[in-house]
Scaffold this motif. Structure first.
Motif, PDB file in Angstrom:
ATOM      1  N   ASN A  16      -1.214   8.753   4.026  1.00 17.59           N
ATOM      2  CA  ASN A  16      -1.436   8.646   2.589  1.00 17.59           C
ATOM      3  C   ASN A  16      -2.480   7.547   2.377  1.00 17.59           C
ATOM      4  OD1 ASN A  16      -1.304   8.030  -0.197  1.00 17.59           O
ATOM      5  ND2 ASN A  16       0.784   8.846  -0.303  1.00 17.59           N
ATOM      6  N   PRO A  17      -3.756   7.907   2.212  1.00 14.58           N
ATOM      7  CA  PRO A  17      -4.813   6.880   2.175  1.00 14.58           C
ATOM      8  C   PRO A  17      -4.695   5.913   1.011  1.00 14.58           C
ATOM      9  CG  PRO A  17      -5.690   9.053   1.612  1.00 14.58           C
ATOM     10  CD  PRO A  17      -4.305   9.269   2.138  1.00 14.58           C
ATOM     11  N   ALA A  18      -4.208   6.377  -0.139  1.00 13.23           N
ATOM     12  CA  ALA A  18      -4.051   5.459  -1.268  1.00 13.23           C
ATOM     13  C   ALA A  18      -3.013   4.386  -0.949  1.00 13.23           C
ATOM     14  CB  ALA A  18      -3.661   6.232  -2.524  1.00 13.23           C
ATOM     15  N   LEU A  19      -1.884   4.804  -0.405  1.00 10.94           N
ATOM     16  CA  LEU A  19      -0.831   3.855  -0.051  1.00 10.94           C
ATOM     17  C   LEU A  19      -1.290   2.929   1.075  1.00 10.94           C
ATOM     18  CD1 LEU A  19       2.101   2.813  -0.196  1.00 10.94           C
ATOM     19  CD2 LEU A  19       2.722   4.657   1.400  1.00 10.94           C
ATOM     20  N   ALA A  20      -1.906   3.497   2.116  1.00  6.66           N
ATOM     21  CA  ALA A  20      -2.336   2.691   3.257  1.00  6.66           C
ATOM     22  C   ALA A  20      -3.352   1.634   2.837  1.00  6.66           C
ATOM     23  CB  ALA A  20      -2.916   3.594   4.342  1.00  6.66           C
ATOM     24  N   SER A  21      -4.283   2.001   1.977  1.00  4.49           N
ATOM     25  CA  SER A  21      -5.303   1.052   1.536  1.00  4.49           C
ATOM     26  C   SER A  21      -4.688  -0.052   0.680  1.00  4.49           C
ATOM     27  CB  SER A  21      -6.395   1.778   0.760  1.00  4.49           C
ATOM     28  OG  SER A  21      -7.065   2.709   1.591  1.00  4.49           O
ATOM     29  N   ALA A  22      -3.777   0.331  -0.199  1.00  4.46           N
ATOM     30  CA  ALA A  22      -3.122  -0.672  -1.042  1.00  4.46           C
ATOM     31  C   ALA A  22      -2.379  -1.692  -0.179  1.00  4.46           C
ATOM     32  CB  ALA A  22      -2.159   0.010  -2.008  1.00  4.46           C
ATOM     33  N   CYS A  23      -1.694  -1.203   0.851  1.00  6.78           N
ATOM     34  CA  CYS A  23      -0.936  -2.104   1.707  1.00  6.78           C
ATOM     35  C   CYS A  23      -1.844  -2.974   2.571  1.00  6.78           C
ATOM     36  CB  CYS A  23       0.016  -1.298   2.599  1.00  6.78           C
ATOM     37  SG  CYS A  23       1.373  -0.524   1.696  1.00  6.78           S
ATOM     38  N   TYR A 130      -8.645   8.139  -3.872  1.00  4.78           N
ATOM     39  CA  TYR A 130      -8.835   8.669  -2.523  1.00  4.78           C
ATOM     40  C   TYR A 130      -8.610  10.183  -2.553  1.00  4.78           C
ATOM     41  CZ  TYR A 130      -8.551   3.737  -1.392  1.00  4.78           C
ATOM     42  OH  TYR A 130      -8.784   2.379  -1.353  1.00  4.78           O
ATOM     43  N   HIS A 131      -8.860  10.832  -1.403  1.00  6.27           N
ATOM     44  CA  HIS A 131      -8.713  12.287  -1.330  1.00  6.27           C
ATOM     45  C   HIS A 131      -7.613  12.659  -0.338  1.00  6.27           C
ATOM     46  CE1 HIS A 131     -12.073  13.343  -3.942  1.00  6.27           C
ATOM     47  NE2 HIS A 131     -12.749  12.360  -3.381  1.00  6.27           N
ATOM     48  N   GLY A 132      -6.431  12.132  -0.579  1.00  2.92           N
ATOM     49  CA  GLY A 132      -5.329  12.348   0.349  1.00  2.92           C
ATOM     50  C   GLY A 132      -4.649  13.697   0.254  1.00  2.92           C
TER      51      GLY A 132
END
Length: 472
Positions: A16-23, A130-132
């Motif tokens: 999940n790129p949005a979650l991974a980037s936020a973290c 993002y485009h997850g």
């Protein structure tokens, strides 16, 4: 530094790129999920089984996030129009300086996201998209002229070229963060009607990944051979989870990538065919992005917009209830009504029958499917119906009209699927199962529906009607 992750159709931790980037970019991460009850019920026609699957999974997902040190809040509201105020309000409440989310592509979702980003800017809160939901973002697949692909085969080739260029297939995981001392808020009452699906549809990310692993290990090699036989469990049945985002297309593709060093080339037939199914899913998502009018119920082929559909409510109800007198059609509709799922070959057969044998507007069938399917996906359902009606991009040629009896003989040769779902025909011999009316009449059996139409006559009616519009 605090981030807020806005979950939508991406209810997972892995890939999940949005979650991974936020973290990766923030010390503290919060999460929110919005359920616009009026939009989902009245505009998007969510089925009760889909709502049940969502709500059961949300409970598991909230616990999974909590174990990672992330609190998920679930907010029930009315419509998309309120999203900007709610998201900006939650962001301020948790002191977030940035909101992360994965893009969605239909026109109303796109407008909602633009309004949310605007509302966040008014409060000096950043946002990142993002485009997850896809393996390849819509703007990455273009013709040499810079346009989008309108035909699937060249799209599939270009899409695979993009996959070949991906440098890393490593999973994006989220490490355990600082433990959260606060307990998750109990989920609110689900505002949508629900039908229990727990017996057949497990929830939770790990359960779904396990289900996929079993498919890869036991069924993938035979997928090409068995996928069109509805009496056989030859498909993955992951579509409902893909729709909610419980599993990422990247996760699925990575398993295929491990099977061939020259991926996406060099796959065995079963794996290659299954990858093509992922490509079809993305093709319809891309079309929604490039052609907003598809979200408004318009035919892709605009010259067919004036097709004179028949106003036949009684006929439509017989189709809905599986009382057409065509056994394979009735079996498909009864499976849908009883389980909320229908084999893909049957989706094509039943859709073709409604549009071409009964000459009833495809949009009525599209809505009925969405109201009943556990895996109802707006882009895929819309694309499939337009394909069947020969009004979409890359649609089946209008003169190709499925003969339901021939389809039955080819894909359910022993009649096993028919007998499972059409109880009135359980004792009909295989020789007569695909067209049982003469056999039933000899025995004085009047329990099964008489045929609604003569297929050959109905076929000619459709062809004549379509030609007049197309050449008009």
């Amino acid at each position: 530094m605090t981030a807020l992750v806005w979950f939508r159709h991406d209810l997972r931790i892995q890939d999940n790129p949005a979650l991974a980037s936020a973290c990766a970019e923030h010390d503290e991460v919060h999460a929110v999920y919005l359920l616009p009850q009026q939009t989902f019920a009245d505009a998007h026609f969510w089925s009760p089984r889909k709502a049940d699957l969502l709500w059961r999974h949300l409970s598991e997902f909230q616990a999974d996030l909590h174990a990672k040190g992330i609190l998920l809040k679930v907010k029930v509201h009315d419509t998309f129009a309120e999203s900007g105020a709610i998201i900006s309000g939650v962001a301020k409440e948790v002191s977030a300086d940035c909101v992360y989310f994965n893009a969605e592509y239909p026109v109303h979702e796109s407008k909602r996201d633009g309004a949310v980003r605007s509302a966040l800017r008014q409060h000096d809160i950043d946002s990142r998209v993002y485009h997850g939901l896809l393996l390849v973002a819509p703007d990455q697949v273009k013709t040499q002229q810079g346009d989008y692909y309108k035909v699937f085969t060249p799209f599939n080739k270009a899409w695979r070229q993009q996959l070949a260029q991906q440098t890393s297939w490593q999973p994006t995981a989220v490490e355990v963060r600082k433990p959260v001392t606060q307990e998750p808020q109990p989920l609110p009452e689900c505002p949508l009607p629900r039908i229990d699906t727990s017996a057949d549809w497990p929830v939770g990310e790990q359960a779904v990944l396990s289900k996929f692993g079993q498919f890869v290990g036991h069924s993938l090699k035979d997928y090409q051979r068995l996928r069109d036989l509805p009496a056989v469990a030859g498909t993955s049945k992951l579509s409902a989870y893909l729709e909610l985002g419980v599993v990422a297309p990247k996760t699925l593709a990575r398993n295929l990538q491990s099977l061939s060093p020259s991926f996406p080339h060099g796959l065995e037939q079963g794996s290659d065919t299954w990858l093509t199914e992922l490509a079809w899913r993305e093709f319809y998502q891309h079309l929604m992005y490039h052609e907003p009018r598809l979200s408004r119920g318009e035919n892709y082929q605009q010259q067919t917009q004036g097709l004179p559909w028949r106003d036949d409510e009684e006929g439509f109800q017989r189709w809905c209830e599986g009382r057409t007198g065509y056994p394979i059609v009735d079996a498909g509709m009864r499976e849908l009504n009883e389980t909320g799922w229908m084999h893909n070959r049957l989706r094509m057969i039943t859709a073709n029958f409604l549009v071409k044998d009964l000459l009833i507007d495809w949009r009525k069938g599209e809505r009925y499917f969405m109201e009943n399917l556990i895996d109802g996906s707006f882009p895929a359902n819309n694309g499939g119906w337009q394909w069947s009606a020969s009004v979409g991009t890359d649609a089946v040629p209008y003169f190709r009209v499925f003969n339901p009896i021939r389809q039955s003989e080819k894909f359910d040769p022993e009649g096993s699927y028919i007998r499972k779902w059409v109880n009135e025909l359980k004792d009909v011999p295989t020789k007569h199962i695909h067209w049982p009316h003469a056999w039933l009449k000899q025995r004085g059996d009047n329990n099964y529906a008489k045929p609604m139409v003569d297929h050959s006559v109905a076929r000619e009616r459709f062809l004549t009607t379509f030609k007049q519009v197309k050449n008009g």
